[in-house]
Structures are given as structure tokens and as C-alpha cells.
Design a protein around this motif. Structure first.
Motif, mmCIF file in Angstrom:
data_model
loop_
_atom_site.group_PDB
_atom_site.id
_atom_site.type_symbol
_atom_site.label_atom_id
_atom_site.label_comp_id
_atom_site.label_asym_id
_atom_site.label_seq_id
_atom_site.Cartn_x
_atom_site.Cartn_y
_atom_site.Cartn_z
ATOM 1 N N GLU A 12 -106.133 31.204 -72.003
ATOM 2 C CA GLU A 12 -107.522 31.666 -71.914
ATOM 3 C C GLU A 12 -107.949 31.739 -70.454
ATOM 4 O O GLU A 12 -107.601 30.874 -69.652
ATOM 5 C CB GLU A 12 -108.442 30.710 -72.674
ATOM 6 N N LEU A 13 -108.730 32.744 -70.122
ATOM 7 C CA LEU A 13 -109.169 32.932 -68.735
ATOM 8 C C LEU A 13 -109.970 31.751 -68.202
ATOM 9 O O LEU A 13 -109.926 31.455 -67.004
ATOM 10 C CB LEU A 13 -109.977 34.221 -68.603
ATOM 11 N N SER A 14 -110.664 31.041 -69.057
ATOM 12 C CA SER A 14 -111.460 29.895 -68.606
ATOM 13 C C SER A 14 -110.584 28.797 -67.999
ATOM 14 O O SER A 14 -111.080 27.968 -67.226
ATOM 15 C CB SER A 14 -112.277 29.322 -69.766
ATOM 16 N N GLU A 15 -109.301 28.776 -68.309
ATOM 17 C CA GLU A 15 -108.385 27.761 -67.792
ATOM 18 C C GLU A 15 -108.084 27.941 -66.302
ATOM 19 O O GLU A 15 -107.624 27.007 -65.641
ATOM 20 C CB GLU A 15 -107.082 27.784 -68.575
ATOM 21 N N ILE A 16 -108.339 29.121 -65.755
ATOM 22 C CA ILE A 16 -108.068 29.363 -64.337
ATOM 23 C C ILE A 16 -108.915 28.443 -63.471
ATOM 24 O O ILE A 16 -108.448 27.932 -62.452
ATOM 25 C CB ILE A 16 -108.265 30.855 -63.996
ATOM 26 N N ARG A 17 -110.114 28.176 -63.870
ATOM 27 C CA ARG A 17 -110.987 27.261 -63.115
ATOM 28 C C ARG A 17 -110.413 25.844 -63.113
ATOM 29 O O ARG A 17 -110.414 25.158 -62.102
ATOM 30 C CB ARG A 17 -112.410 27.283 -63.708
ATOM 31 N N ARG A 18 -109.909 25.399 -64.277
ATOM 32 C CA ARG A 18 -109.307 24.065 -64.362
ATOM 33 C C ARG A 18 -108.089 23.972 -63.452
ATOM 34 O O ARG A 18 -107.884 22.975 -62.764
ATOM 35 C CB ARG A 18 -108.921 23.754 -65.809
ATOM 36 N N ILE A 48 -102.002 34.797 -63.154
ATOM 37 C CA ILE A 48 -102.273 34.227 -64.479
ATOM 38 C C ILE A 48 -103.240 35.113 -65.264
ATOM 39 O O ILE A 48 -103.092 35.278 -66.473
ATOM 40 C CB ILE A 48 -102.777 32.775 -64.351
ATOM 41 N N THR A 49 -104.206 35.704 -64.582
ATOM 42 C CA THR A 49 -105.102 36.650 -65.250
ATOM 43 C C THR A 49 -104.292 37.791 -65.856
ATOM 44 O O THR A 49 -104.511 38.183 -67.003
ATOM 45 C CB THR A 49 -106.159 37.194 -64.273
ATOM 46 N N ASN A 50 -103.332 38.323 -65.109
ATOM 47 C CA ASN A 50 -102.476 39.391 -65.625
ATOM 48 C C ASN A 50 -101.666 38.912 -66.820
ATOM 49 O O ASN A 50 -101.521 39.637 -67.819
ATOM 50 C CB ASN A 50 -101.519 39.907 -64.542
ATOM 51 N N ALA A 51 -101.121 37.706 -66.752
ATOM 52 C CA ALA A 51 -100.320 37.169 -67.854
ATOM 53 C C ALA A 51 -101.161 37.034 -69.123
ATOM 54 O O ALA A 51 -100.706 37.371 -70.217
ATOM 55 C CB ALA A 51 -99.723 35.819 -67.466
ATOM 56 N N ILE A 52 -102.389 36.562 -68.970
ATOM 57 C CA ILE A 52 -103.266 36.388 -70.130
ATOM 58 C C ILE A 52 -103.729 37.737 -70.665
ATOM 59 O O ILE A 52 -103.686 37.993 -71.875
ATOM 60 C CB ILE A 52 -104.472 35.498 -69.758
ATOM 61 N N ALA A 53 -104.160 38.627 -69.786
ATOM 62 C CA ALA A 53 -104.731 39.905 -70.209
ATOM 63 C C ALA A 53 -103.686 40.891 -70.737
ATOM 64 O O ALA A 53 -103.958 41.644 -71.673
ATOM 65 C CB ALA A 53 -105.502 40.534 -69.055
ATOM 66 N N TYR A 54 -102.495 40.893 -70.138
ATOM 67 C CA TYR A 54 -101.512 41.922 -70.470
ATOM 68 C C TYR A 54 -100.176 41.376 -70.965
ATOM 69 O O TYR A 54 -99.294 42.140 -71.322
ATOM 70 C CB TYR A 54 -101.231 42.794 -69.235
#
Length: 137
Positions: A12-18, A48-54
Motif C-alpha cells: 500500500e502506498l501509505s507504507e512509504i511514509r513508514r 516502491i510506488t512503481n512496484a505497488i502501482a504497476y
């Protein structure tokens, strides 16, 4: 002396902040310069955004991030099960000076990550994508 830390993130994208907070704390504890930690965080955010999104992984999959501090560098390994994708194989570097209407969609984030890092490597092993990000100290 080598220090390591492993984090398991949900897809989940929210995990990037953690992750960003964990990298900052790890860097502080192990004497990593703030600028180096910031560069790793920015590159990791994009990848990681790319991995989650695509990446095609379902929400139940985990992204495993391992941080390592060696005497002369900090390394981050990002492992996830998803569609095989090697960001190091970009065919053409995008032109960051081109206007938004003149530029094809995609590729700028990976280019940006590569410019911040001293090393970016990829391997597909055991059904997982493994990216290794390296920043010299």
C-alpha cells in the motif's frame, strides 16, 4: 562494522511514509549523513510506488526492505513478488528539459532515482524482483 534492519511493508502506498521514517531513524543511529539518507528515501519512494502501482501484486503481498550500513556506503534492498520489471533496463533516458506535452509518459521517476544513487541493480530470483540501491557515504 555492518548494521542491518529489515522491514516488511504491506503493498500500500501509505507504507512509504513508514519506510521513510525507518530509514531516517536507521541513518541517525548509524551515522549516515542526512543527505545520503534523503537520496535513498527519494529513490525508494519512486521505485516502491512503481512496484505497488504497476507491479501486479495483490494487496496481501509484502514488500521486504533491508537496510545495511557498511563503512563506506548505505544499501537498501527492495524485494517484492510481482510482474518482472528491471528498471535498470530503461531503453532511452528521458529528456528532463522537454515540455510536458513533448515527453512520453513514464520513465522520469526511474531516471530521477538513478541520478540520486551511486548504484542501482536488479535481479529476479525465487519469483521476486530484487532491487539494490546503493549510496556512497
Amino acid at each position: 562494522m555492518t548494521a542491518t534492519q529489515t522491514l516488511r511493508l504491506t503493498n500500500e502506498l501509505s507504507e512509504i511514509r513508514r519506510l521513510a521514517l525507518a530509514v531516517e531513524r536507521f541513518a541517525e543511529r548509524h551515522g549516515v549523513p542526512e543527505k545520503a539518507a534523503h537520496h535513498l528515501n527519494l529513490a525508494a519512494d519512486e521505485l516502491i510506488t512503481n512496484a505497488i502501482a504497476y507491479g501486479g501484486a495483490s494487496s496481501g503481498h509484502r514488500i521486504v526492505v533491508t537496510l545495511r550500513r557498511d563503512p563506506d556506503r548505505m544499501t537498501m534492498e527492495i524485494a517484492h513478488r510481482g510482474i518482472a520489471f528491471d528498471p535498470t533496463e530503461e531503453v532511452a533516458e528521458p529528456d528532463p528539459t522537454a515540455g510536458i506535452d513533448d515527453r512520453p509518459i513514464g520513465g522520469l521517476g526511474v531516471y530521477f532515482a538513478k541520478t540520486l544513487l551511486d548504484g542501482l541493480s536488479y535481479v529476479r530470483r525465487g519469483g521476486a524482483n530484487r532491487l539494490t540501491l546503493t549510496k556512497k557515504l
